[in-house]
Every structure is written in C-alpha cells, then in structure tokens.
Design a protein around this motif. Structure first.
Motif, PDB file in Angstrom:
ATOM      1  N   THR A  38       0.833  -1.202   0.000  1.00 37.25           N
ATOM      2  CA  THR A  38       0.000   0.000   0.000  1.00 37.25           C
ATOM      3  C   THR A  38       0.868   1.251   0.000  1.00 37.25           C
ATOM      4  OG1 THR A  38      -1.706  -1.160   1.256  1.00 37.25           O
ATOM      5  CG2 THR A  38      -1.816   1.237   1.246  1.00 37.25           C
ATOM      6  N   LEU A  39       0.539   2.168  -0.896  1.00 38.66           N
ATOM      7  CA  LEU A  39       1.143   3.499  -0.943  1.00 38.66           C
ATOM      8  C   LEU A  39       0.034   4.503  -0.680  1.00 38.66           C
ATOM      9  CD1 LEU A  39       3.259   5.692  -1.650  1.00 38.66           C
ATOM     10  CD2 LEU A  39       2.600   5.377  -4.051  1.00 38.66           C
ATOM     11  N   GLN A  40       0.250   5.381   0.284  1.00 35.21           N
ATOM     12  CA  GLN A  40      -0.661   6.488   0.541  1.00 35.21           C
ATOM     13  C   GLN A  40       0.119   7.763   0.304  1.00 35.21           C
ATOM     14  OE1 GLN A  40      -2.206   6.070   4.491  1.00 35.21           O
ATOM     15  NE2 GLN A  40      -3.082   4.067   4.074  1.00 35.21           N
ATOM     16  N   CYS A  41      -0.414   8.628  -0.540  1.00 32.09           N
ATOM     17  CA  CYS A  41       0.267   9.863  -0.892  1.00 32.09           C
ATOM     18  C   CYS A  41      -0.631  11.044  -0.527  1.00 32.09           C
ATOM     19  CB  CYS A  41       0.578   9.871  -2.386  1.00 32.09           C
ATOM     20  SG  CYS A  41       1.582  11.263  -2.898  1.00 32.09           S
ATOM     21  N   TYR A  42      -0.069  11.976   0.210  1.00 30.92           N
ATOM     22  CA  TYR A  42      -0.773  13.183   0.633  1.00 30.92           C
ATOM     23  C   TYR A  42       0.023  14.371   0.099  1.00 30.92           C
ATOM     24  CZ  TYR A  42      -3.073   9.924   3.755  1.00 30.92           C
ATOM     25  OH  TYR A  42      -3.778   8.862   4.257  1.00 30.92           O
ATOM     26  N   GLY A  43      -0.332  14.841  -1.090  1.00 32.70           N
ATOM     27  CA  GLY A  43       0.404  15.940  -1.699  1.00 32.70           C
ATOM     28  C   GLY A  43       0.246  15.949  -3.196  1.00 32.70           C
ATOM     29  N   HIS A  44       1.296  16.327  -3.905  1.00 37.25           N
ATOM     30  CA  HIS A  44       1.245  16.455  -5.355  1.00 37.25           C
ATOM     31  C   HIS A  44       1.347  15.093  -6.024  1.00 37.25           C
ATOM     32  CE1 HIS A  44       1.679  20.659  -4.418  1.00 37.25           C
ATOM     33  NE2 HIS A  44       1.206  20.876  -5.628  1.00 37.25           N
ATOM     34  N   VAL A  45       0.322  14.786  -6.812  1.00 32.47           N
ATOM     35  CA  VAL A  45       0.205  13.471  -7.433  1.00 32.47           C
ATOM     36  C   VAL A  45      -0.274  13.601  -8.869  1.00 32.47           C
ATOM     37  CG1 VAL A  45      -0.290  12.309  -5.243  1.00 32.47           C
ATOM     38  CG2 VAL A  45      -2.167  13.169  -6.615  1.00 32.47           C
ATOM     39  N   SER A  46      -0.068  12.543  -9.614  1.00 30.03           N
ATOM     40  CA  SER A  46      -0.617  12.411 -10.952  1.00 30.03           C
ATOM     41  C   SER A  46      -1.292  11.044 -11.015  1.00 30.03           C
ATOM     42  CB  SER A  46       0.495  12.510 -11.998  1.00 30.03           C
ATOM     43  OG  SER A  46      -0.042  12.334 -13.290  1.00 30.03           O
ATOM     44  N   MET A  81       4.369  10.692   2.077  1.00 27.21           N
ATOM     45  CA  MET A  81       4.030   9.391   1.490  1.00 27.21           C
ATOM     46  C   MET A  81       4.213   8.333   2.579  1.00 27.21           C
ATOM     47  SD  MET A  81       5.833   9.431  -2.288  1.00 27.21           S
ATOM     48  CE  MET A  81       7.494   9.857  -1.729  1.00 27.21           C
ATOM     49  N   PHE A  82       3.313   7.353   2.617  1.00 31.11           N
ATOM     50  CA  PHE A  82       3.375   6.258   3.581  1.00 31.11           C
ATOM     51  C   PHE A  82       3.380   4.943   2.817  1.00 31.11           C
ATOM     52  CE2 PHE A  82       1.445   9.875   5.590  1.00 31.11           C
ATOM     53  CZ  PHE A  82       2.075   9.938   6.822  1.00 31.11           C
ATOM     54  N   PHE A  83       4.295   4.049   3.184  1.00 25.20           N
ATOM     55  CA  PHE A  83       4.484   2.784   2.493  1.00 25.20           C
ATOM     56  C   PHE A  83       4.262   1.627   3.460  1.00 25.20           C
ATOM     57  CE2 PHE A  83       7.061   6.006   0.553  1.00 25.20           C
ATOM     58  CZ  PHE A  83       6.995   5.762  -0.812  1.00 25.20           C
ATOM     59  N   LYS A  84       3.601   0.570   2.976  1.00 24.66           N
ATOM     60  CA  LYS A  84       3.431  -0.645   3.771  1.00 24.66           C
ATOM     61  C   LYS A  84       3.488  -1.838   2.833  1.00 24.66           C
ATOM     62  CE  LYS A  84       0.638  -2.841   7.278  1.00 24.66           C
ATOM     63  NZ  LYS A  84      -0.537  -2.735   8.143  1.00 24.66           N
ATOM     64  N   SER A  85       4.401  -2.762   3.140  1.00 22.84           N
ATOM     65  CA  SER A  85       4.561  -3.963   2.329  1.00 22.84           C
ATOM     66  C   SER A  85       4.953  -5.108   3.254  1.00 22.84           C
ATOM     67  CB  SER A  85       5.638  -3.758   1.263  1.00 22.84           C
ATOM     68  OG  SER A  85       5.829  -4.943   0.523  1.00 22.84           O
ATOM     69  N   GLY A  86       4.048  -6.046   3.474  1.00 22.51           N
ATOM     70  CA  GLY A  86       4.345  -7.148   4.394  1.00 22.51           C
ATOM     71  C   GLY A  86       4.628  -6.622   5.788  1.00 22.51           C
ATOM     72  N   THR A  87       5.827  -6.883   6.287  1.00 14.29           N
ATOM     73  CA  THR A  87       6.202  -6.421   7.620  1.00 14.29           C
ATOM     74  C   THR A  87       6.974  -5.103   7.569  1.00 14.29           C
ATOM     75  OG1 THR A  87       8.239  -7.710   7.558  1.00 14.29           O
ATOM     76  CG2 THR A  87       6.286  -8.767   8.535  1.00 14.29           C
ATOM     77  N   SER A  88       7.158  -4.543   6.379  1.00 14.61           N
ATOM     78  CA  SER A  88       7.923  -3.304   6.209  1.00 14.61           C
ATOM     79  C   SER A  88       6.992  -2.102   6.112  1.00 14.61           C
ATOM     80  CB  SER A  88       8.771  -3.410   4.940  1.00 14.61           C
ATOM     81  OG  SER A  88       9.456  -2.225   4.690  1.00 14.61           O
ATOM     82  N   GLU A  89       7.270  -1.073   6.921  1.00 16.85           N
ATOM     83  CA  GLU A  89       6.522   0.186   6.867  1.00 16.85           C
ATOM     84  C   GLU A  89       7.501   1.336   7.004  1.00 16.85           C
ATOM     85  OE1 GLU A  89       2.984   0.814   9.231  1.00 16.85           O
ATOM     86  OE2 GLU A  89       2.834  -1.349   9.584  1.00 16.85           O
ATOM     87  N   PHE A  90       7.315   2.383   6.187  1.00 23.94           N
ATOM     88  CA  PHE A  90       8.126   3.588   6.349  1.00 23.94           C
ATOM     89  C   PHE A  90       7.398   4.783   5.772  1.00 23.94           C
ATOM     90  CE2 PHE A  90       9.436   1.764   2.332  1.00 23.94           C
ATOM     91  CZ  PHE A  90       9.659   2.839   1.490  1.00 23.94           C
ATOM     92  N   GLU A  91       7.897   5.981   6.101  1.00 27.93           N
ATOM     93  CA  GLU A  91       7.274   7.239   5.705  1.00 27.93           C
ATOM     94  C   GLU A  91       8.308   8.144   5.058  1.00 27.93           C
ATOM     95  OE1 GLU A  91       6.019   8.862   9.441  1.00 27.93           O
ATOM     96  OE2 GLU A  91       4.607   7.227   9.811  1.00 27.93           O
ATOM     97  N   ILE A  92       7.858   8.969   4.137  1.00 31.76           N
ATOM     98  CA  ILE A  92       8.671  10.023   3.539  1.00 31.76           C
ATOM     99  C   ILE A  92       7.929  11.331   3.782  1.00 31.76           C
ATOM    100  CG2 ILE A  92       9.628  10.993   1.412  1.00 31.76           C
ATOM    101  CD1 ILE A  92      10.943   8.345   2.092  1.00 31.76           C
ATOM    102  N   TRP A  93       8.568  12.272   4.455  1.00 29.11           N
ATOM    103  CA  TRP A  93       7.987  13.586   4.720  1.00 29.11           C
ATOM    104  C   TRP A  93       8.765  14.633   3.948  1.00 29.11           C
ATOM    105  CZ3 TRP A  93       3.676  14.705   7.646  1.00 29.11           C
ATOM    106  CH2 TRP A  93       3.132  13.638   8.360  1.00 29.11           C
ATOM    107  N   ALA A  94       8.069  15.529   3.281  1.00 25.04           N
ATOM    108  CA  ALA A  94       8.722  16.569   2.477  1.00 25.04           C
ATOM    109  C   ALA A  94       9.619  17.459   3.326  1.00 25.04           C
ATOM    110  CB  ALA A  94       7.678  17.416   1.749  1.00 25.04           C
TER     111      ALA A  94
END
Length: 148
Positions: A38-46, A81-94
């Motif tokens: 799962t990718l969740q994006c809060y910001g500029h997207v296309s 942006m928030f990422f979740k894949s299996g047991t891996s989760e991480f975030e990217i903040w501008a």
C-alpha cells in the motif's frame, strides 16, 4: 614514551577521520525501494485512471507521487508518502528533504483518490487540480520508490 603518545594520537585521529568519511559517504547514498503493498500519498500526485475521484470510487490505475518541498512560511502543512509492504513500513515527509532530493513513488494497482486535501492543509490555499494536482491517493499494488 613521547613517540608512543604521538603514534597513539595519530591512530586515534586517523580512526576519527575514517569514521567521519564513512558517515559522510553513507549519508549521500541514494537508494530505491520496490515492493507490493500500500502506498498512501498526501500531496502532489498524478493519477491515470478511467474513473472519477472519490473514496467510494476505486479501480485499476497508475499513480505518481511527487512531493513538493515544504516551505514553512507558506502556511501549508508538509506533504508525505506512507508505504506498507508485508512487515515493512516507512514514511517520507517533504520537510526532511530540500530541493530536488525529495523521493518520488509510483504505484500500479487498485486506486482511489481525492482531488483535495479534505481540510488537512497541505494543498490549500494553493488549489492545483486537474488531476495532476494536489490531493490524497491510496494505492494497493506494485510500488516503486525512487530515492527512498
């Protein structure tokens, strides 16, 4: 004894210099990440979708998240942006990046999107819609993050 002290001092200095160089080079490494999840994006997207926006509308689509640099004085909240894949989760903040160094992400999968920030404050008052613009995206699928 004086020569021994100079030799030890030299070795300590060299060890410190080596440690410093390792930290500098490690901090400049730019890595990519990919996975299914799962990718969740809060910001500029296309969004490339054949259906309208709205949380009740979901379908196969492609998404590109390209966060903008956070400028405190703008009054906007930071994009993320928030990422979740299996047991891996991480975030990217501008707000953790400057200039063009901000990671970008793509996702191909099942998507829903909103063409606004729903009052969260990271898009308004700069309404950029289209839908290449600013909003919220949720994608379950194949994710690739460049620079993560």
């Amino acid at each position: 004894a004086k020569q021994h002290s100079i030799a030890v001092s030299y070795l300590v200095s060299m060890k410190s210099l080596t440690s410093l160089l390792v930290v500098i080079f490690a901090s400049t490494v730019n890595c990519d990440w990919s996975g299914t999840g799962t990718l969740q994006c809060y910001g500029h997207v296309s969004v490339d979708a054949s259906f309208p926006s709205g949380a009740s509308n979901e379908g196969p689509a492609s998404v590109t998240c390209a966060l903008r640099e956070w400028v405190f004085e703008s009054g906007l909240g930071p994009e993320a942006m928030f990422f979740k894949s299996g047991t891996s989760e991480f975030e990217i903040w501008a707000w953790d990046y400057h200039g063009t160094a901000i990671p970008t992400a793509t996702c191909d999968g099942m998507v829903w999107y909103k063409e606004e920030d729903m009052g969260a404050g990271f898009c308004t008052p700069n309404y950029e819609k289209g839908f290449t613009g600013c909003g919220i995206v949720h994608c379950n699928g194949d994710i690739y993050c460049n620079g993560c």
